[in-house]
Design a protein around this motif. Structure first.
Motif, PDB file in Angstrom:
ATOM      1  N   TYR A 261      76.955  37.390  61.944  1.00 51.78           N
ATOM      2  CA  TYR A 261      77.584  38.142  63.282  1.00 51.78           C
ATOM      3  C   TYR A 261      78.762  38.925  62.899  1.00 51.78           C
ATOM      4  CZ  TYR A 261      74.725  35.367  66.357  1.00 51.78           C
ATOM      5  OH  TYR A 261      73.774  35.028  67.242  1.00 51.78           O
ATOM      6  N   ASP A 262      78.931  40.102  63.441  1.00 52.59           N
ATOM      7  CA  ASP A 262      79.999  40.860  63.275  1.00 52.59           C
ATOM      8  C   ASP A 262      80.962  40.727  64.557  1.00 52.59           C
ATOM      9  OD1 ASP A 262      79.486  42.238  60.828  1.00 52.59           O
ATOM     10  OD2 ASP A 262      78.758  43.946  61.625  1.00 52.59           O
ATOM     11  N   THR A 263      82.002  40.498  64.393  1.00 52.50           N
ATOM     12  CA  THR A 263      83.256  40.253  65.473  1.00 52.50           C
ATOM     13  C   THR A 263      84.156  41.483  65.235  1.00 52.50           C
ATOM     14  OG1 THR A 263      82.769  37.982  65.641  1.00 52.50           O
ATOM     15  CG2 THR A 263      84.834  38.894  66.664  1.00 52.50           C
ATOM     16  N   PHE A 264      84.170  42.279  66.332  1.00 58.17           N
ATOM     17  CA  PHE A 264      85.262  43.199  66.404  1.00 58.17           C
ATOM     18  C   PHE A 264      86.295  43.019  67.555  1.00 58.17           C
ATOM     19  CE2 PHE A 264      81.734  44.949  64.284  1.00 58.17           C
ATOM     20  CZ  PHE A 264      82.312  45.572  63.297  1.00 58.17           C
ATOM     21  N   ILE A 422      86.009  40.760  82.379  1.00 56.47           N
ATOM     22  CA  ILE A 422      84.558  41.356  82.531  1.00 56.47           C
ATOM     23  C   ILE A 422      83.866  41.377  81.218  1.00 56.47           C
ATOM     24  CG2 ILE A 422      83.546  43.586  83.325  1.00 56.47           C
ATOM     25  CD1 ILE A 422      86.388  44.795  83.871  1.00 56.47           C
ATOM     26  N   ARG A 423      82.660  41.048  81.487  1.00 59.51           N
ATOM     27  CA  ARG A 423      81.715  40.974  80.380  1.00 59.51           C
ATOM     28  C   ARG A 423      80.500  41.684  80.679  1.00 59.51           C
ATOM     29  NH1 ARG A 423      79.591  35.119  78.398  1.00 59.51           N
ATOM     30  NH2 ARG A 423      81.589  35.134  77.732  1.00 59.51           N
ATOM     31  N   PHE A 424      80.069  42.565  79.521  1.00 51.74           N
ATOM     32  CA  PHE A 424      78.939  43.336  79.603  1.00 51.74           C
ATOM     33  C   PHE A 424      77.982  42.741  78.520  1.00 51.74           C
ATOM     34  CE2 PHE A 424      82.386  46.036  80.509  1.00 51.74           C
ATOM     35  CZ  PHE A 424      81.894  46.780  81.550  1.00 51.74           C
ATOM     36  N   GLU A 425      76.817  42.513  78.954  1.00 61.07           N
ATOM     37  CA  GLU A 425      75.635  41.867  78.111  1.00 61.07           C
ATOM     38  C   GLU A 425      74.664  42.956  77.870  1.00 61.07           C
ATOM     39  OE1 GLU A 425      74.691  38.308  79.893  1.00 61.07           O
ATOM     40  OE2 GLU A 425      76.428  37.338  79.431  1.00 61.07           O
ATOM     41  N   PHE A 426      74.241  43.211  76.565  1.00 64.02           N
ATOM     42  CA  PHE A 426      73.233  44.375  76.411  1.00 64.02           C
ATOM     43  C   PHE A 426      72.002  43.535  75.692  1.00 64.02           C
ATOM     44  CE2 PHE A 426      77.098  46.252  76.325  1.00 64.02           C
ATOM     45  CZ  PHE A 426      77.156  47.527  77.153  1.00 64.02           C
ATOM     46  N   HIS A 427      70.785  43.663  76.209  1.00 65.26           N
ATOM     47  CA  HIS A 427      69.796  42.833  75.702  1.00 65.26           C
ATOM     48  C   HIS A 427      68.761  44.177  75.287  1.00 65.26           C
ATOM     49  CE1 HIS A 427      70.817  38.861  77.049  1.00 65.26           C
ATOM     50  NE2 HIS A 427      71.413  39.673  78.267  1.00 65.26           N
ATOM     51  N   ARG A 428      67.669  43.830  74.763  1.00 64.39           N
ATOM     52  CA  ARG A 428      66.566  44.596  74.223  1.00 64.39           C
ATOM     53  C   ARG A 428      66.267  45.639  75.649  1.00 64.39           C
ATOM     54  NH1 ARG A 428      61.449  42.662  71.434  1.00 64.39           N
ATOM     55  NH2 ARG A 428      61.219  41.592  73.539  1.00 64.39           N
ATOM     56  N   ASP A 451      65.472  40.239  70.267  1.00 68.54           N
ATOM     57  CA  ASP A 451      65.970  39.403  71.221  1.00 68.54           C
ATOM     58  C   ASP A 451      67.334  38.983  71.278  1.00 68.54           C
ATOM     59  OD1 ASP A 451      63.216  39.192  72.411  1.00 68.54           O
ATOM     60  OD2 ASP A 451      62.613  37.667  71.135  1.00 68.54           O
ATOM     61  N   ASP A 452      68.186  39.918  70.165  1.00 72.81           N
ATOM     62  CA  ASP A 452      69.475  39.664  70.080  1.00 72.81           C
ATOM     63  C   ASP A 452      70.321  40.127  71.258  1.00 72.81           C
ATOM     64  OD1 ASP A 452      71.653  38.270  68.898  1.00 72.81           O
ATOM     65  OD2 ASP A 452      72.051  40.003  67.653  1.00 72.81           O
ATOM     66  N   THR A 453      71.776  39.816  71.397  1.00 73.81           N
ATOM     67  CA  THR A 453      72.586  40.153  72.552  1.00 73.81           C
ATOM     68  C   THR A 453      73.574  40.909  71.991  1.00 73.81           C
ATOM     69  OG1 THR A 453      71.396  38.640  74.009  1.00 73.81           O
ATOM     70  CG2 THR A 453      73.470  39.837  74.484  1.00 73.81           C
ATOM     71  N   VAL A 454      74.105  42.068  72.494  1.00 74.50           N
ATOM     72  CA  VAL A 454      75.386  42.594  72.126  1.00 74.50           C
ATOM     73  C   VAL A 454      76.220  42.277  73.398  1.00 74.50           C
ATOM     74  CG1 VAL A 454      76.742  44.698  71.683  1.00 74.50           C
ATOM     75  CG2 VAL A 454      74.713  44.478  70.576  1.00 74.50           C
ATOM     76  N   VAL A 455      77.502  41.699  73.112  1.00 78.60           N
ATOM     77  CA  VAL A 455      78.413  41.251  74.081  1.00 78.60           C
ATOM     78  C   VAL A 455      79.770  42.034  74.020  1.00 78.60           C
ATOM     79  CG1 VAL A 455      79.451  39.268  75.059  1.00 78.60           C
ATOM     80  CG2 VAL A 455      77.328  39.008  74.301  1.00 78.60           C
ATOM     81  N   VAL A 456      80.192  42.438  75.157  1.00 80.14           N
ATOM     82  CA  VAL A 456      81.558  43.150  75.219  1.00 80.14           C
ATOM     83  C   VAL A 456      82.261  42.347  76.190  1.00 80.14           C
ATOM     84  CG1 VAL A 456      82.865  45.324  75.513  1.00 80.14           C
ATOM     85  CG2 VAL A 456      80.570  45.513  74.442  1.00 80.14           C
TER      86      VAL A 456
END
Length: 525
Positions: A261-264, A422-428, A451-456
């Protein structure tokens, strides 16, 4: 007559810092009088075309040249560490001047929103015992942060009289507290490659690589556990790890996670936006990278920006903008008030751009939130946009025409909510990427292809002192005219974050923010 008074030796001495307090090797001086308003000046010499370089020359001709720093030559964290370490040594040796200077010290930063955010992040991360308040000189294109605190949005004059006038304003300025917002983004990198920490140049400089870790790394497991605990499992202590099967269990839930996982992480003080407006900004910055010689003045930049809005289809978004890139199609949005559980935020399908605002200044000084009337305050629990209430204003836009109404009195965008997190969840989905922007810095974010998720995730992280003119647009809940309940700063209990890792506790600006040599810092403007 006033210019003669400002250009006097007596006036200028109020701002000067003696060399021995800036450089350890300098000879100690006997001060005839203590400076009343000592300033450290940081200038992005490549901002505003030639203006940054001209401003650097003028400031150095007025003040001690060693207290005026060119950000193209030295990073602010190294300067501040050196200066405050030096002051601490003198204080320990009984130098009263050092203690007095530290209490009165102010910072001036000249650049765009990106440069100002860089300084704010560095000062916040250094955890100074007495962090200096910051005044901002507008050298960028948007200059939203500068405008919000009364310093203007037009590029300033660089002559001696203009600089002296600005110093006079700094001397008379008031201090205001501003909410600081932490942003954390986690994603799975491409399957190829090692698990070494990386910082893609595609991301803005305000986002800093925290770690890329393997699934068997304790840090990775701890971060995932913390994310789950923050999601309604705050008091859960029964956490089990299964390294062989790449699983983490917070009873009764089991989550599968990938190998790396990359964490920024980073911070912002003005806004985070996503969608069509960020796409236009990205096109502008990409064009400026390819042809920097065409972007030499604020007027030219604003003209080109307006043309890009047309060419990108922002005015006719319903025709040229695919529905797959509408915010509701791109991601799920969740919000949390000051306490309580996550709630799903409904985003109308017509919304193509979403802005999370901390200040009442966006897109060159517009106020997308406006001031809700008494009915809206009662029925939807909405408040005016205070800069220190621990809340972000979330606003949506359909297209550029929707944005143009902000020029009319009492106009506003689509008010969606106010939130503490606030949370943004990006799925396929149908889109391969989304455009995002932090305080004027845009990037093109790849979205999941499996099926992974990008979370901001955006969360409140303390407050910061700014310098503001007395008639500035920004308002405080502490203002006597405010009718809003004062935000209890102690409500940000340490207990809420006691279990989280280091990635949640800093912006990363002073630890990992290193602009590569091949990157021109003029793009921070």
């Amino acid at each position: 007559m006033e210019s003669k008074v400002l250009d006097s030796e007596e006036f200028i001495k109020q701002f000067c810092i003696p060399s021995y307090m800036l450089q350890p090797e300098s000879e100690v001086e006997c001060l005839p009088c203590k400076p009343d308003c000592p300033v450290l000046v940081f200038i992005n010499s490549k901002s505003g075309g030639q203006l940054g370089g001209d401003l650097l020359v003028t400031y150095r001709s007025i003040l001690n040249a060693k207290q005026v720093i060119d950000l193209g030559e030295e990073a602010p964290d190294s300067v501040l560490r050196r200066v405050f370490l030096n002051l601490e040594n003198f204080k320990n040796n009984g130098d009263e001047n050092a203690s007095d200077l530290e209490k009165k010290l102010k910072i001036i930063v000249a650049g765009g929103d990106g440069t100002a955010g860089w300084l704010l992040g560095v000062v916040s991360d250094l955890k100074l015992s007495q962090p200096p308040p910051i005044a901002t000189v507008p050298l960028g294109t948007g200059n939203n942060l500068q405008f919000a605190f009364g310093w203007g949005k037009k590029n300033p004059g660089t002559d001696r009289n203009s600089v002296l006038s600005f110093l006079d304003q700094v001397h008379k300025a008031k201090e205001m507290k501003i909410d600081s917002w932490h942003i954390l983004m986690r994603m799975r990198p491409p399957k190829q490659g090692s698990c070494d920490p990386i910082a893609p140049l595609e991301l803005p400089h305000s986002l800093h690589a925290f770690h890329r870790v393997s699934s068997t790394d304790a840090l990775n497991v701890n971060i995932l556990a913390n994310l789950l605990k923050r999601d309604n499992y705050l008091h859960t202590t029964n956490v089990k790890n299964n390294y062989q099967n790449n699983q983490i269990t917070v009873r009764p839930h089991t989550v599968q996670f990938s190998q790396c996982y990359d964490t920024f992480r980073g911070g912002f003080w003005n806004y985070f936006s996503m969608g069509m407006d960020a796409q236009v900004s990205y096109a502008f910055h990409s064009e400026r990278e390819l042809h920097p010689e065409k972007f030499k003045s604020q007027r030219v930049n604003l003209t080109k920006y307006a043309k890009l809005k047309c060419s990108q289809g922002w005015f006719f978004a319903s025709l040229f903008h695919p529905s797959s890139r509408n915010i509701a199609q791109l991601c799920k949005v969740k919000i949390m008030k000051r306490s309580g559980d996550w709630q799903d935020l409904h985003i109308p399908h017509s919304i193509r751009s979403i802005v999370c605002l901390n200040l009442p200044s966006f897109s060159g000084g517009l106020n997308p939130w406006g001031t809700p009337n008494s009915n809206k305050r009662r029925d939807r629990d909405l408040t005016p946009p205070y800069v220190d209430d621990g809340l972000l204003e979330i606003v949506g836009f359909r297209d550029a025409w929707h944005g143009l109404v902000l020029h009319a009195p009492n106009a506003h965008g689509t008010r969606l909510a106010q939130a503490h997190r606030i949370r943004f969840e990006f799925h396929r989905g149908a889109a391969e990427h989304a455009f995002m922007r932090i305080d004027g810095e845009p990037w093109k974010q790849p979205l999941p292809v499996d099926d992974d998720t990008v979370v901001v995730e955006i969360s409140h992280l303390g407050q910061f002192k700014m310098l503001a003119t007395h008639n500035c647009r920004s308002k405080s809940v502490l203002d006597p005219s405010s009718t809003h309940d004062v935000y209890d700063r102690d409500s940000d209990s340490e207990d809420e974050y006691e279990f989280v890792g280091e990635e949640w506790k800093k912006f990363g600006a002073a630890d990992t923010f290193r602009i590569p040599e091949e990157v021109d810092i003029s793009y921070l403007s």
